[in-house]
Design a protein around this motif. Structure first.
Motif, PDB file in Angstrom:
ATOM      1  N   LEU B 130       0.881  -1.175   0.000  1.00 25.59           N
ATOM      2  CA  LEU B 130       0.000   0.000   0.000  1.00 25.59           C
ATOM      3  C   LEU B 130       0.915   1.220   0.000  1.00 25.59           C
ATOM      4  O   LEU B 130       2.117   1.087  -0.136  1.00 25.59           O
ATOM      5  CB  LEU B 130      -0.908  -0.038   1.235  1.00 25.59           C
ATOM      6  N   TYR B 131       0.344   2.421   0.161  1.00 23.60           N
ATOM      7  CA  TYR B 131       1.172   3.628  -0.036  1.00 23.60           C
ATOM      8  C   TYR B 131       2.237   3.818   1.049  1.00 23.60           C
ATOM      9  O   TYR B 131       3.392   4.023   0.769  1.00 23.60           O
ATOM     10  CB  TYR B 131       0.308   4.885  -0.064  1.00 23.60           C
ATOM     11  N   ASP B 132       1.816   3.832   2.299  1.00 19.73           N
ATOM     12  CA  ASP B 132       2.779   4.024   3.390  1.00 19.73           C
ATOM     13  C   ASP B 132       2.171   3.441   4.668  1.00 19.73           C
ATOM     14  O   ASP B 132       1.043   2.918   4.641  1.00 19.73           O
ATOM     15  CB  ASP B 132       3.167   5.507   3.564  1.00 19.73           C
ATOM     16  N   GLY B 133       2.912   3.538   5.769  1.00 16.56           N
ATOM     17  CA  GLY B 133       2.446   2.918   7.005  1.00 16.56           C
ATOM     18  C   GLY B 133       1.134   3.503   7.501  1.00 16.56           C
ATOM     19  O   GLY B 133       0.229   2.769   7.930  1.00 16.56           O
ATOM     20  N   ALA B 134       0.997   4.829   7.443  1.00 14.39           N
ATOM     21  CA  ALA B 134      -0.198   5.466   7.990  1.00 14.39           C
ATOM     22  C   ALA B 134      -1.435   5.138   7.166  1.00 14.39           C
ATOM     23  O   ALA B 134      -2.497   4.810   7.714  1.00 14.39           O
ATOM     24  CB  ALA B 134       0.015   6.984   8.053  1.00 14.39           C
ATOM     25  N   TYR B 279       7.744   5.692   0.258  1.00 14.80           N
ATOM     26  CA  TYR B 279       7.972   4.535   1.115  1.00 14.80           C
ATOM     27  C   TYR B 279       6.966   3.460   0.654  1.00 14.80           C
ATOM     28  O   TYR B 279       6.432   3.544  -0.453  1.00 14.80           O
ATOM     29  CB  TYR B 279       7.696   4.889   2.578  1.00 14.80           C
ATOM     30  N   PHE B 280       6.672   2.483   1.513  1.00 15.66           N
ATOM     31  CA  PHE B 280       5.549   1.594   1.192  1.00 15.66           C
ATOM     32  C   PHE B 280       4.918   1.085   2.474  1.00 15.66           C
ATOM     33  O   PHE B 280       5.592   0.969   3.498  1.00 15.66           O
ATOM     34  CB  PHE B 280       5.978   0.437   0.287  1.00 15.66           C
ATOM     35  N   GLY B 281       3.642   0.836   2.421  1.00 19.94           N
ATOM     36  CA  GLY B 281       2.948   0.242   3.555  1.00 19.94           C
ATOM     37  C   GLY B 281       2.835  -1.247   3.332  1.00 19.94           C
ATOM     38  O   GLY B 281       2.576  -1.686   2.213  1.00 19.94           O
TER      39      GLY B 281
END
Lengths: 483, 454
Positions: B130-134, B279-281
């Motif tokens: 997914l896009y990032d951790g948040a 980054y990445f999720g």
């Protein structure tokens, strides 16, 4: 062979792990890990060779013509990539002090200004991390606007049947019902159908123009009037912005909010499925709701605008400030292109598309909209060939791979049967377009003389057609240790 | 013309084929009143050499300090091979692998990634990012609401010790769907959420509980108890973890009877800090709820001749098929960052990753020891922490950070604006890249800065 199958117990790229001093690990036993994770045990060379060999199994812009419609697979300049990878940019912590961040912030600020100018919008926020997140942000702003005005009965978003699947999905994530409007025979939205659809329940409409059908909707001003008179707002899906860069602006068409796809129009690498970047731009009335953070300039220095500065903002969409490295690449690309380069992008993307469209039509292919000029892309429908020759759009797509060309987008938009959505982009030379035309003609001949060659393609790639049904029924999503 | 290959002859021939007099004629379906001649505020184009000069000037303004900031993004050693390989055009300039036969490189790599991250988390399955951790936490919450059929409330309890930006992001993304995120307060002396804090929710319908480990303050919580509480109350347990730390900390699949969903920020796995992205999720879950997962998922299958191959699977969950009924609107994800992370994990291996985690743990503990030797500097919380620690200073944090900045040190993150009850609170982190000399230098400069400010 998987990297795990090349592993040997105890082997590792020893150079890459730090030496550790012998310290006590003062963590309660019940919070410590006791089992091993299945990570590769390989040397550095084995890893480098394995992933280099994998890369060679990919089609990419750098290696093949990649006319994937609606994805704008143009050349991703190496010079841009190299500059964005400068150590000072890579090492900047997202929460670094402002004094040590003026370089990056100035790039982001200038890009905000340029994107606002390109789109005819008042203000831009760069934070959404992909087109779909930009759509979410845009529709969330539409919702915030109506809620702010206590106009709470509006619960519907209108989406054309030709829209990207992300449009209805984004509207639903914002709590809206989706109402689909069919496309007219000429590729434009039928104004009478639209008039009958709108009302006090209408929150807005999501449109791409030129649409995913590869044509410019000439009634757009009238569409905007109908929506605005009904109290709704217009959302512009920027997927096709490359077609109109410097020619016409969504803001002038009457749109209130849009997203850009930096990985399409602004040539940032698609990365095998991302990262993208989906900045949003808005007209004056939606400005208070833009997602944070944004960059502002005060007395020649730059700082972040946060929720404190923008209390009505729809909020934060990522932990930091979106896909900063992609923002940087788009900025550098814009500076290289400059004003003239932007005009040329749209002009030559359109020239290439219309050339391909005309030549393919002359060669006997059926266009979905033969009466219309192509935008930066166009649709060929193989419905006739499917019926008479038993060769589908999927078959032609797979056979193209054998000839070293990536397939166009297939079976999208859904309303055109057996379709190929073809987008050559401005960076392809005429010879490469001619080669594509030649092999399309050749495949059409094969379909007539030896259809099995086409229906069983590809023949020259590492694998043949995959069993997708088995993949979904007998789910195998991870390698089983000890297999 | 930058990047445009057309010669005058090409243009002439192509226009003749089309039957148009000029390129401009190709735009004549656009109503004249909408057409513009030029754009305002776009500078003239630059050659590559001038662009290099411009960008070097910009980069020089981003002065690199000795960085002790963590707070969700961590400076780690990235092996040279990671981006040498991830930066190959075949990975970098491909797109979503819709044509599986022409994308086996990316697809097999993603299958290997799914295996690595799922195993690291102790879970059965993973998506392709997914896009990032948040934003991954937001998707995990939406997924939990779909997956927990026993719960009707759409109420999510989140430990108050989670990264405040994660909380903001999750709220921004899920609130329109009638989901309420309720914050469970952390203990002000221990810096973590205790299971006792859940007592108020004893008889309520709760859909999911979000448990960070380590939490925003670097503190380790009793995750087994919290997971057990969630399951006893028919709520799903969602873990938010740091992938480096999980090499040493118990993997979420083993917390009590195992969490249902794990998400987090993949940046520590070979992704540069680069101002916060790309980054990445990551998102992993139990196999029983895989059909509720958002995003791309890669499956292994066979081709028409029985050869092994990899393909996008379970696409009926996704927006390009299901449109308004999709599990998420996500389309483009963070493929290239995952490519780098896969190569990083392959180079480090599990033993290497454990060493990185161990070195981070050791450095942060040593840093804490040095800094708390300074008069007036204390640990904010008692208890165990991992590779980040919250300090209380005897004076205003911003002034201290300003002073350190002048000395070329990025001295941590000021937490007090987010948590007013934590006065003069500085969050610091020392990963494996910091030397003993760096730590000592920071300690000396901090002592000096405090003297100046106090």
């Amino acid at each position: 062979m998987l990297i795990f199958e090349k592993s040997q117990t105890q082997r590792q790229a020893a150079l890459q792990a730090p030496d550790i001093v012998d310290t006590v690990l003062d963590i309660p036993k019940e919070l410590q890990r006791s089992s091993k994770a299945v990570l590769p045990e390989a040397s550095e060379l084995q890893t480098v060779r394995h992933y280099t060999q994998l890369s060679q199994k990919n089609f990419s812009i750098d290696t093949q013509f990649y006319p994937l419609g609606s994805c704008t697979m143009k050349y991703n300049p190496r010079g841009v990539h190299k500059l964005a990878m400068m150590p000072d940019f890579l090492k900047r912590h997202p929460l670094a002090p402002l004094k040590q961040s003026q370089g990056y912030l100035s790039c982001a600020y200038e890009l905000q200004q340029m994107l606002a100018s390109i789109s005819g919008m008042s203000t831009v926020s760069l934070t959404p991390m992909a087109g779909a997140q930009g759509e979410f942000a845009g529709v969330a702003m539409i919702r915030a606007y109506h809620e702010d005005r206590k106009d709470n009965a509006r619960n519907e978003i209108i989406v054309p049947d030709a829209a990207h699947g992300t449009n209805p999905a984004s509207a639903v994530m914002c709590g809206y019902k989706v109402k689909e409007i069919p496309t007219g025979a000429d590729g434009n939205i039928n104004l009478n159908t639209l008039k009958a659809m709108v009302g006090p329940q209408t929150a807005g409409i999501m449109l791409t123009n030129p649409s995913t059908l590869g044509v410019f909707d000439q009634n757009i001003k009238a569409v905007a009037k109908i929506i605005h008179e009904a109290g709704g707002l217009l959302y512009y899906d920027g997927a096709n912005l490359n077609a109109i860069l410097g020619k016409v602006r969504p803001g002038d068409m009457g749109f209130d909010v849009l997203h850009f796809n930096l990985h399409k129009t602004f040539a940032t690498p698609h990365g095998g499925g991302g990262p993208g970047c989906g900045p949003v731009g808005v007209s004056e009335r939606l400005k208070p709701y833009l997602p944070t953070p944004m960059v502002t300039k005060e007395n020649d220095s730059y700082r972040w605008l946060t929720k404190k500065d923008c209390p009505k903002s729809i909020g934060r969409l990522s932990c930091f400030m979106g896909n900063a490295g992609i923002i940087l690449r788009a900025y550098i690309y814009c500076r290289i292109l400059g004003l003239q380069g932007m005009h040329r992008a749209a002009e030559f993307a359109t020239l290439n598309a219309n050339y391909l469209q005309t030549r393919l039509q002359q060669a006997g292919f059926t266009l979905a909209y033969p009466e219309r000029k192509a935008s930066h892309e166009f649709i060929v429908t193989l419905a006739k060939e499917a019926k008479t020759l038993g060769v589908t759009a999927m078959d032609v797509a797979k056979r193209l791979l054998d000839y070293g060309v990536h397939a166009p987008t297939t079976y999208f938009p859904l309303l055109i049967p057996e379709c190929l959505l073809i987008e050559p982009t401005e960076t392809e030379a005429k010879e490469d377009l001619d080669y594509f035309i030649d092999i399309m003609i050749e495949i059409l001949n094969e379909a007539k003389t030896n259809p099995e060659l086409v229906t069983t393609a590809p023949h020259t790639l590492p694998i043949k057609r995959l069993d997708d049904v088995k993949a979904a029924r007998e789910l195998d999503l991870t390698w089983n240790f000890g297999e | 013309m930058p990047y445009i290959p057309h010669t005058d002859n090409d243009i002439k021939n192509m226009l003749a084929v089309i039957g148009a007099d000029s390129i401009n004629d190709l735009f004549n379906e656009i109503p004249a009143e909408l057409r513009i001649d030029t754009l305002k505020n776009i500078p003239d184009g630059l050659g590559e050499m001038q662009t290099n000069q411009l960008m070097q000037e910009k980069a020089s303004l981003d002065k690199r300090g000795l960085c002790f900031i963590g707070a969700g993004a961590y400076e780690h050693h990235i092996p040279a091979a990671v981006w040498e390989i991830a930066g190959r055009g075949e990975f970098m300039t491909a797109y979503t692998p819709y044509q599986a036969e022409a994308s086996q490189g990316t697809l097999q790599l993603l299958y290997e990634y799914q295996t690595m991250i799922a195993s690291l988390m102790g879970m059965e399955v993973s998506n392709a990012s997914l896009y990032d951790g948040a934003s991954a936490l937001a998707e995990a919450v939406l997924m939990a609401v779909r997956a927990n059929r026993k719960s009707k409330s759409k109420r999510i309890l989140v430990a108050g010790s989670i990264h405040p930006h994660y909380l903001d992001t999750a709220n921004a993304i899920v609130h329109a769907q009638g989901i309420s995120i309720e914050v469970v307060p952390f203990c002000n002396t221990q810096g973590k959420v205790l299971v006792e804090a859940f007592a108020t929710y004893e008889n309520e319908d709760i859909t999911a509980v979000v448990i960070p480990q380590p939490n925003f303050f670097g503190v380790l919580a009793d995750v087994n108890q919290l997971t057990a509480w969630a399951h006893q109350h028919n709520a799903l347990a969602i873990a938010v973890v740091n992938p480096t730390a999980v090499a040493l900390l118990k993997e979420p699949g083993q917390w009590a009877d195992g969490v249902d969903i794990v998400c987090g920020e993949g940046q520590p796995l070979g992704i540069p800090l680069s101002s916060g992205g790309p980054y990445f999720g990551f998102l992993c879950c139990k196999k029983t709820i895989v059909r509720q997962m958002p995003g791309r998922i890669i499956g292994r299958t066979v081709d028409s001749e029985g050869l092994t191959g990899y393909t996008l699977t379970l696409q009926a969950r996704e927006q390009h098929i299901r449109r308004s009924k999709a599990t998420s609107n996500i389309c483009t994800n963070q493929g290239l960052a995952v490519t780098a992370a896969t190569i990083y994990m392959s180079l480090l291996g599990f033993e290497g990753l454990k060493k990185v985690a161990r070195a981070c743990y050791a450095n942060t503990h040593q840093l804490a020891a040095l800094l708390t030797n300074i008069d007036g500097v204390t640990l904010m919380f008692q208890g165990h922490y991992f590779h980040e620690v919250l300090l209380q200073l005897p004076c205003d944090i911003d002034a201290v950070l300003d002073n350190l900045c002048e000395q070329g040190i990025q001295g941590g993150f000021n937490v007090s604006p987010y948590f007013p009850q934590l006065e003069n609170a500085l969050l610091v982190c020392a990963t494996e890249v910091k030397t003993e000399k760096d730590l000592q230098h920071f300690a000396n400069q901090l002592e000096f800065a405090i003297h100046q400010v106090a």
